[in-house]
Structures are given as structure tokens and as C-alpha cells.
Design an enzyme around this catalytic site. Structure first.
Site, PDB file in Angstrom:
ATOM      1  N   HIS A 157     108.207 -44.399  -5.109  1.00 42.83           N
ATOM      2  CA  HIS A 157     109.544 -44.636  -4.566  1.00 42.83           C
ATOM      3  C   HIS A 157     109.459 -44.516  -3.056  1.00 42.83           C
ATOM      4  CE1 HIS A 157     113.968 -44.707  -4.425  1.00 42.83           C
ATOM      5  NE2 HIS A 157     113.808 -43.887  -3.396  1.00 42.83           N
ATOM      6  N   CYS A 158     109.863 -45.561  -2.351  1.00 42.35           N
ATOM      7  CA  CYS A 158     109.767 -45.601  -0.892  1.00 42.35           C
ATOM      8  C   CYS A 158     111.138 -45.322  -0.289  1.00 42.35           C
ATOM      9  CB  CYS A 158     109.233 -46.961  -0.427  1.00 42.35           C
ATOM     10  SG  CYS A 158     109.035 -47.077   1.364  1.00 42.35           S
TER      11      CYS A 158
END
Length: 394
Positions: free
Chosen positions: A189-190
Site C-alpha cells: 500500500h503506497c
């Protein structure tokens, strides 16, 4: 000279903080000052702030800070997206304000006024594409297709059900606690994208990293050529050698040229250093993710494989220890029947425990770098075979 030293110290501190914050957890920096700075920036400083707030303002303010932390770190939010847009906008603004006056110049034509804007626009477009594209959400409607596309390897992935979504969990997928959805071929998850990086948008994420590396490289070279052009147009080297009698060699001229640049073009120097540092970091990130894609592995899977390899190594060591123990017991029992070895042979005899205990990684998803690249560029869910499988299952 005081201003020059301040600028040099500012650049060094900026480099140290950026590298420590982004790379301080790397194994190469273990036990160093960079690791300690990274810990302070990511954990220590925040812990001190919480203690200070609790001591001065009470528990209510502490809960308010924790609620802000929850919103920023544990739930989808646009904070880092806004920060990215502010950084790239301000950087381009300062470059345009400080350097466009010298374009066209000795080494640069006027076209760079427009190509720079186009390059920044493409970078923002790739950013938005990565942010708002579907990473490959696994739903009840497409879970059977993803199960067919990513079979279980029965090593790090086994058949199970997502405890949150209550649907079968395809291999290589993960339920993101921040986005609250299962993502196929989950990488990470960025926060900068406010999105997961998965099966459908890994290609956009790689393009974003690579393009921004090129953008930083372009900006660094362009500013460097602007400064080189000013040196040429103002005949700085000629003045230093003819009027000030400085020897015409690189080692003699370099300190005086740098001093002149810092005094006359300090903004351009700071921008050049900033772009060079960010460019190197982006090159490292892109190289890491490109390597993962070439061997068809994700960031999430690197941790799974590391745990599996450690477990397998310990298991092999236990087996070797058991075999050695049995051999020792049988040797003691058979000592009366077998002639004893000489002390010389006993000293040089190799123990089974001395053998290298190897842990084998068997990645069944690695199908060769060509097919691996095709899987990233053309994800399974975008192919006709995936759609046909869906219609058949329906």
C-alpha cells in the site's frame, strides 16, 4: 564565506536527513548514525511529541494527536498526494523563476522552456493514473478468475478464505487493512498514491518511478548546463586565470568556480543538489521494484519468502543435528566392533554439522523474465482469456 558554508552545511544536512528517513532501515546502514537518525525520525521524535503533549496539555490532546495519526497512517487520505503536488509544483516554480531567464543560453535552446513543462505534466499524469486506477480488487464476481490465474503453490500460499471479505483468497492476494479490500498480486500500500499497488497498476507505478527519475535527471542536467553556460558567457575562467593569476588547472580553478557559483547562483545550486538526491533515491526504488518484477515477486512476497527460508533452514539444521546425534550414538555402540580412528584422522574428519545447510526457494510464479514482464505490462485481468473464463463460469 559564511553564506557559502551555510549553504554547504544545509545541503549536507538535507542529504543526511533524506537518506536516513528513506533508507535508514537498509541492512547496509545497521549500527550506523543513519539508522539511529531513521529511528528518531520515524519513531523516537513522535514518541517524544506524544509524551510532551500528554504532560503539558493532558490526555485529551494526546487522543486528538492519536486520531490524526490514525487518519494519516491507517485510513485512506490525500495528505501525501497533496504534499507531492506541492513539492513538484514548487520545484518547477523555483526552477522556472531562477533559470528560465538564462534560457535560451550558451548550451540550451528555448525549446527547454516547453519540454520541461511537458515532462512535469506527464509525471503528474502518471501519478494520477497510479492513484486512481484499480489495483486489481478481488470481488465475489471475479474471484474464480483470479483463482485460475494465480494457482496456489502450497509453499507460501495455501487455500484459505479472507476473514474480512468472506470469499476465497487467491494466491498472491492480500486484504489491505487501510483500503479494506482484497487486492490481487498485492505488492504494497503506497501512501503517496493513497492506493494499493497490485496486479492492475504495478505497470503505472513502475512508469511513475522511472519517469520521475528521468525528470530529476533532466532537471539536474539542465540546471548544470545553465550554470556552465553562465560560466562561459561571463568568461569566469578567463578572468580567474588572466586577471587573478590562478593556475589554469581543474584543482586550482574548482574551489574558486564553486565559490563564485554559490555566491551568484545559490538557488540553482540547491535545486540541482535536491534533484540529484531525489533522482538517486528514485533510481534505487525503481531498480528494486524492477528486479522484483523480473523474477515475478512482490514486496509482500519477499517477506513471506524470507520467513519460509528461515523456517526451512532451521528445519534442515534440526534434521542434520538429529542425524549427527544418531550417528554419534551408533558410533558409541559400535566402538567395540570397529577399529578406532587415529587422532590425526579424527582431527580432520568433517562433521555433518559443518556442511552448509541450504534453503531452497521454489518460486513457481517465475516463468522467465520475458513472461514476467508481460504479466506486469498486460495483467491477467485485462486479457481476453480472463474475460472468457468469467463468462464460462457465469
Amino acid at each position: 564565506m559564511g553564506v557559502h558554508w551555510i549553504l554547504i552545511c544545509h545541503g549536507f544536512v538535507t542529504l543526511l536527513v533524506v537518506v536516513s528517513f528513506l533508507c535508514g532501515q537498509w541492512p547496509i546502514f545497521q549500527g550506523t548514525l543513519i539508522e539511529r537518525i531513521h529511528y528518531f525520525l520515524t519513531f523516537g521524535a513522535y514518541d517524544y511529541i506524544l509524551r510532551f503533549v500528554g504532560a503539558v496539555f493532558g490526555s485529551k490532546c494526546t487522543k486528538a494527536v492519536l486520531s490524526v495519526e490514525y487518519y494519516c497512517c491507517d485510513r485512506p487520505n490525500p495528505v501525501l498526494q497533496i504534499i507531492y503536488l506541492v513539492i513538484i509544483s514548487l520545484t518547477y516554480y523555483f526552477i522556472a523563476k531562477s533559470s528560465f531567464a538564462y534560457i535560451p543560453g550558451y548550451y540550451l535552446s528555448e525549446i527547454h522552456r516547453y519540454t520541461s513543462l511537458l515532462a512535469v505534466a506527464v509525471g503528474i499524469l502518471l501519478f494520477l493514473l497510479t492513484c486512481f486506477s484499480d489495483p486489481g480488487t478481488v470481488k465475489a464476481e471475479n474471484v474464480s478468475q483470479y483463482l485460475s490465474a494465480y494457482p496456489y503453490d502450497n509453499i507460501i500460499y495455501t487455500e484459505k478464505e479472507c476473514s474480512t471479505c468472506k470469499i476465497p483468497k487467491p494466491a498472491r492476494s492480500k486484504h489491505c487493512s487501510i483500503c479494506d479490500r482484497c487486492v490481487a498480486r498485492f505488492d504494497h500500500h503506497c501512501g503517496w498514491m493513497n492506493n494499493c499497488i497490485g496486479e492492475r497498476n504495478t505497470r503505472y507505478f513502475l512508469a511513475f518511478l522511472f519517469w520521475h527519475f528521468l525528470l530529476c535527471l533532466y532537471g539536474t542536467v539542465t540546471i548544470g548546463l545553465v550554470l556552465a553556460g553562465r560560466l562561459k558567457e561571463l568568461r569566469v575562467v578567463y578572468i580567474l586565470t588572466v586577471y587573478y593569476g590562478i593556475e589554469n588547472s581543474f584543482l586550482s580553478l574548482a574551489p574558486h568556480v564553486v565559490q563564485w557559483l554559490l555566491g551568484s547562483y545559490n538557488t540553482q545550486i540547491l535545486l540541482l543538489v535536491f534533484l540529484a538526491i531525489v533522482g538517486m533515491l528514485l533510481a534505487g526504488f525503481f531498480g528494486y521494484h524492477a528486479k522484483l518484477c523480473l523474477c515475478n515477486t512482490t514486496t509482500n512476497e519477499t517477506f513471506k519468502w524470507q520467513d519460509y527460508m528461515n523456517w526451512q533452514k532451521k528445519l534442515n539444521e534440526a534434521k542434520v543435528s538429529a542425524a549427527t546425534l544418531r550417528a554419534s550414538i551408533s558410533g558409541i555402540v559400535g566402538d567395540e566392533r570397529k577399529p578406532s580412528l587415529s587422532k590425526w584422522k579424527t582431527f580432520f574428519r568433517r562433521s555433518p554439522l559443518e556442511d552448509d545447510v541450504k534453503a531452497v526457494k521454489n518460486n513457481v510464479y517465475d516463468k522467465g523474465f520475458i513472461q514476467n514482464i508481460q504479466e506486469v505490462i498486460f495483467p491477467f485481468s485485462t486479457r481476453r482469456s480472463f474475460t472468457r473464463a468469467k463468462s464460462k463460469s457465469g
